[in-house]
Design a protein around this motif. Structure first.
Motif, PDB file in Angstrom:
ATOM      1  N   ASP A  20       0.853  -1.192   0.000  1.00  0.00           N
ATOM      2  CA  ASP A  20       0.000   0.000   0.000  1.00  0.00           C
ATOM      3  C   ASP A  20       0.885   1.237   0.000  1.00  0.00           C
ATOM      4  O   ASP A  20       2.095   1.136  -0.249  1.00  0.00           O
ATOM      5  CB  ASP A  20      -0.993  -0.019   1.164  1.00  0.00           C
ATOM      6  CG  ASP A  20      -0.315   0.033   2.529  1.00  0.00           C
ATOM      7  OD1 ASP A  20       0.899   0.341   2.603  1.00  0.00           O
ATOM      8  OD2 ASP A  20      -0.997  -0.236   3.541  1.00  0.00           O
ATOM      9  N   LYS A  21       0.320   2.395   0.281  1.00  0.00           N
ATOM     10  CA  LYS A  21       1.082   3.637   0.215  1.00  0.00           C
ATOM     11  C   LYS A  21       2.264   3.660   1.180  1.00  0.00           C
ATOM     12  O   LYS A  21       3.206   4.436   1.003  1.00  0.00           O
ATOM     13  CB  LYS A  21       0.162   4.821   0.514  1.00  0.00           C
ATOM     14  CG  LYS A  21      -0.455   4.805   1.901  1.00  0.00           C
ATOM     15  CD  LYS A  21      -1.362   6.000   2.112  1.00  0.00           C
ATOM     16  CE  LYS A  21      -2.011   5.971   3.494  1.00  0.00           C
ATOM     17  NZ  LYS A  21      -1.048   5.997   4.593  1.00  0.00           N
ATOM     18  N   ASP A  22       2.223   2.813   2.203  1.00  0.00           N
ATOM     19  CA  ASP A  22       3.325   2.742   3.162  1.00  0.00           C
ATOM     20  C   ASP A  22       4.390   1.747   2.753  1.00  0.00           C
ATOM     21  O   ASP A  22       5.418   1.624   3.433  1.00  0.00           O
ATOM     22  CB  ASP A  22       2.785   2.377   4.559  1.00  0.00           C
ATOM     23  CG  ASP A  22       1.854   3.447   5.102  1.00  0.00           C
ATOM     24  OD1 ASP A  22       2.137   4.636   4.890  1.00  0.00           O
ATOM     25  OD2 ASP A  22       0.842   3.086   5.731  1.00  0.00           O
ATOM     26  N   MET A  36      -0.675  -8.385   9.562  1.00  0.00           N
ATOM     27  CA  MET A  36       0.375  -7.599   8.898  1.00  0.00           C
ATOM     28  C   MET A  36      -0.143  -6.227   8.474  1.00  0.00           C
ATOM     29  O   MET A  36       0.498  -5.541   7.678  1.00  0.00           O
ATOM     30  CB  MET A  36       0.921  -8.360   7.674  1.00  0.00           C
ATOM     31  CG  MET A  36      -0.111  -8.747   6.651  1.00  0.00           C
ATOM     32  SD  MET A  36       0.632  -9.816   5.376  1.00  0.00           S
ATOM     33  CE  MET A  36      -0.752  -9.968   4.234  1.00  0.00           C
ATOM     34  N   GLU A  37      -1.316  -5.858   9.011  1.00  0.00           N
ATOM     35  CA  GLU A  37      -1.939  -4.562   8.723  1.00  0.00           C
ATOM     36  C   GLU A  37      -2.088  -4.327   7.226  1.00  0.00           C
ATOM     37  O   GLU A  37      -1.758  -3.273   6.688  1.00  0.00           O
ATOM     38  CB  GLU A  37      -1.148  -3.418   9.366  1.00  0.00           C
ATOM     39  CG  GLU A  37      -1.171  -3.434  10.889  1.00  0.00           C
ATOM     40  CD  GLU A  37      -0.650  -2.144  11.503  1.00  0.00           C
ATOM     41  OE1 GLU A  37      -0.090  -1.316  10.764  1.00  0.00           O
ATOM     42  OE2 GLU A  37      -0.818  -1.967  12.718  1.00  0.00           O
ATOM     43  N   ALA A  38      -2.643  -5.333   6.570  1.00  0.00           N
ATOM     44  CA  ALA A  38      -2.922  -5.242   5.140  1.00  0.00           C
ATOM     45  C   ALA A  38      -4.423  -5.334   4.916  1.00  0.00           C
ATOM     46  O   ALA A  38      -5.092  -6.227   5.448  1.00  0.00           O
ATOM     47  CB  ALA A  38      -2.213  -6.359   4.380  1.00  0.00           C
ATOM     48  N   ASP A  39      -4.957  -4.418   4.138  1.00  0.00           N
ATOM     49  CA  ASP A  39      -6.385  -4.389   3.817  1.00  0.00           C
ATOM     50  C   ASP A  39      -6.625  -5.328   2.636  1.00  0.00           C
ATOM     51  O   ASP A  39      -6.745  -4.904   1.488  1.00  0.00           O
ATOM     52  CB  ASP A  39      -6.794  -2.956   3.481  1.00  0.00           C
ATOM     53  CG  ASP A  39      -8.289  -2.810   3.247  1.00  0.00           C
ATOM     54  OD1 ASP A  39      -9.011  -3.811   3.404  1.00  0.00           O
ATOM     55  OD2 ASP A  39      -8.724  -1.695   2.903  1.00  0.00           O
ATOM     56  N   VAL A  40      -6.686  -6.615   2.918  1.00  0.00           N
ATOM     57  CA  VAL A  40      -6.701  -7.625   1.856  1.00  0.00           C
ATOM     58  C   VAL A  40      -7.956  -7.563   0.994  1.00  0.00           C
ATOM     59  O   VAL A  40      -7.930  -7.956  -0.178  1.00  0.00           O
ATOM     60  CB  VAL A  40      -6.527  -9.038   2.453  1.00  0.00           C
ATOM     61  CG1 VAL A  40      -5.146  -9.187   3.079  1.00  0.00           C
ATOM     62  CG2 VAL A  40      -7.619  -9.344   3.473  1.00  0.00           C
TER      63      VAL A  40
END
Length: 394
Positions: free
Chosen positions: A229-231, A333-337
């Motif tokens: 993502d953007k990060d 893993m703080e991913a918006d799957v």
């Protein structure tokens, strides 16, 4: 009149001498054609790999009755401070002009994505986008394998390297819709949209799948996703941990499901009609989501006599379990799957910004309020829904 014709002939003759024709163009059989580019980072230096295909190899030219000869492809490597520096380092060792118009895919190493993140991706995308020979329809891939191993793994039966998951992933995806390919234009779109998360197919080389008379040939397999993502780099999902993602592909042609439980014989299903609707709700400064999925398919293998209702209920139950498992792994893993943040942005951009989705990861295990799955198994056109009685069973 004769004098005028004579003048016309002189002018035409002069114009003929002035024409350059194709004198400054490269002969197509004297150029090197890049099929795949791989990007890695080693000791803070960019390493760019290119797979140069041999158009004369077997499967490479349909009009060559002898099938051609020589190697199917060769791999080159350049090294430098930037992507272009590495490419020009490669040019120095090339004996002919390198042509990029046939570039089919770009592979990022996991190490590159971790160390260089969005800035590294931007440099590669900029290089590809600014090159007038390339297109925005090339495929984007990630890998945990050595890039050179991938580029030296060729298809079976002496087919051209063009006919692999690096050059034509859609053909195999239509038969087994597990991991959805992503092109460069969709990659850029997803990464630049507010709340966007990109999932890149994870490719690797494996052995002992195909065997010839005297050899065992390696092959390429796509069996996971890398999330960005953007990060930057978020992590990767493979095997059963990514199973929930296959139900978020409305364009999928064939998604399989095994009802494999310890207390019953396995049943294999294939779904070719998937409809999904994700609805966001904002209440008390908190966003929640409801997911409704409808799937239709057929039974491919039935090892027990059960009702259609039983299969539908078991399929819906397992699909729901897979969706929850994948979502939970994404949270770790703080991913918006499932792209929930982007869905909220498109439905209510003011709430999306007010709640702070533009600044940090806000999804929790309770963000998905409900998951409803409606599975519908249709009668097969060839065999009715019952265990086939081919042999006399005791």
């Amino acid at each position: 009149m004769k004098k005028i014709n004579f003048i016309y002939k002189i002018i035409l003759l002069i114009l003929l001498f002035m024409l350059n024709g194709c004198g400054q163009q490269s002969e197509i059989d004297r150029m090197l054609y890049v099929h795949v580019m791989g990007v890695d980072i080693v000791d803070d230096k960019y390493e760019v790999y290119v797979q140069i295909i041999n158009l004369e190899s077997k499967g490479g030219k349909s009009d060559n009755s002898s099938g051609g000869g020589g190697e199917q492809a060769i791999v080159g490597k350049g090294r430098g401070e930037t992507v272009m520096d590495a490419i020009f380092n490669l040019y120095e060792a090339s004996q002919r002009k390198i042509f990029w118009g046939h570039l089919s895919s770009v592979i990022f190493s996991e190490r590159f994505l971790k160390e260089k993140g969005i800035e590294g991706i931007r440099k590669v995308v900029e290089m590809v986008g600014r090159n007038r020979e390339t297109r925005y329809t090339i495929w984007m891939l990630g890998t945990t394998s050595k890039i050179q191993d991938l580029l030296t793994t060729f298809p079976t039966l002496n087919l051209s390297p063009i006919f692999t998951k690096l050059g034509d992933p859609i053909e195999n995806y239509r038969q087994s819709s597990l991991v959805m390919p992503i092109s460069l234009n969709h990659f850029i779109y997803n990464l630049t949209e507010p709340g966007g998360t990109v999932k890149i197919p994870l490719i690797r080389s494996i052995e002992n799948y195909w065997h010839g008379d005297k050899t065992s040939e390696g092959t390429l397999i796509v069996d996971g996703y890398i999330f960005i993502d953007k990060d930057g780099f978020k992590g990767l999902l493979k095997d059963e941990n990514m199973a929930g993602l296959k139900w978020f592909q409305p364009q999928a042609d064939r998604v399989y499901l095994c009802l494999c439980r310890e207390d019953q014989a396995p049943i294999f299903l294939v779904f070719d009609d998937i409809k999904i609707k994700t609805k966001p709700q904002v209440k008390n400064d908190r966003a929640t989501f409801t997911i409704n999925i409808s799937v239709k398919g057929v039974v491919e293998e039935l090892n027990q006599n059960v009702s259609k209702q039983f299969i539908n209920e078991e399929a819906a139950k397992q699909i729901k379990e897979e969706i929850k498992r994948t979502y939970k792994k994404g949270l770790e893993m703080e991913a918006d799957v499932y792209q929930l943040s982007e869905i909220l942005y498109r439905n209510d951009p003011k709430a999306w910004k007010r709640l702070g989705f533009d600044k940090k990861f806000l999804l929790t295990e309770d963000s998905i309020q409900s998951i409803k799955v409606d599975a519908h198994i249709m009668e097969s056109e060839k065999v009715k829904l019952e265990k086939m009685k081919i042999f006399n069973e005791k």
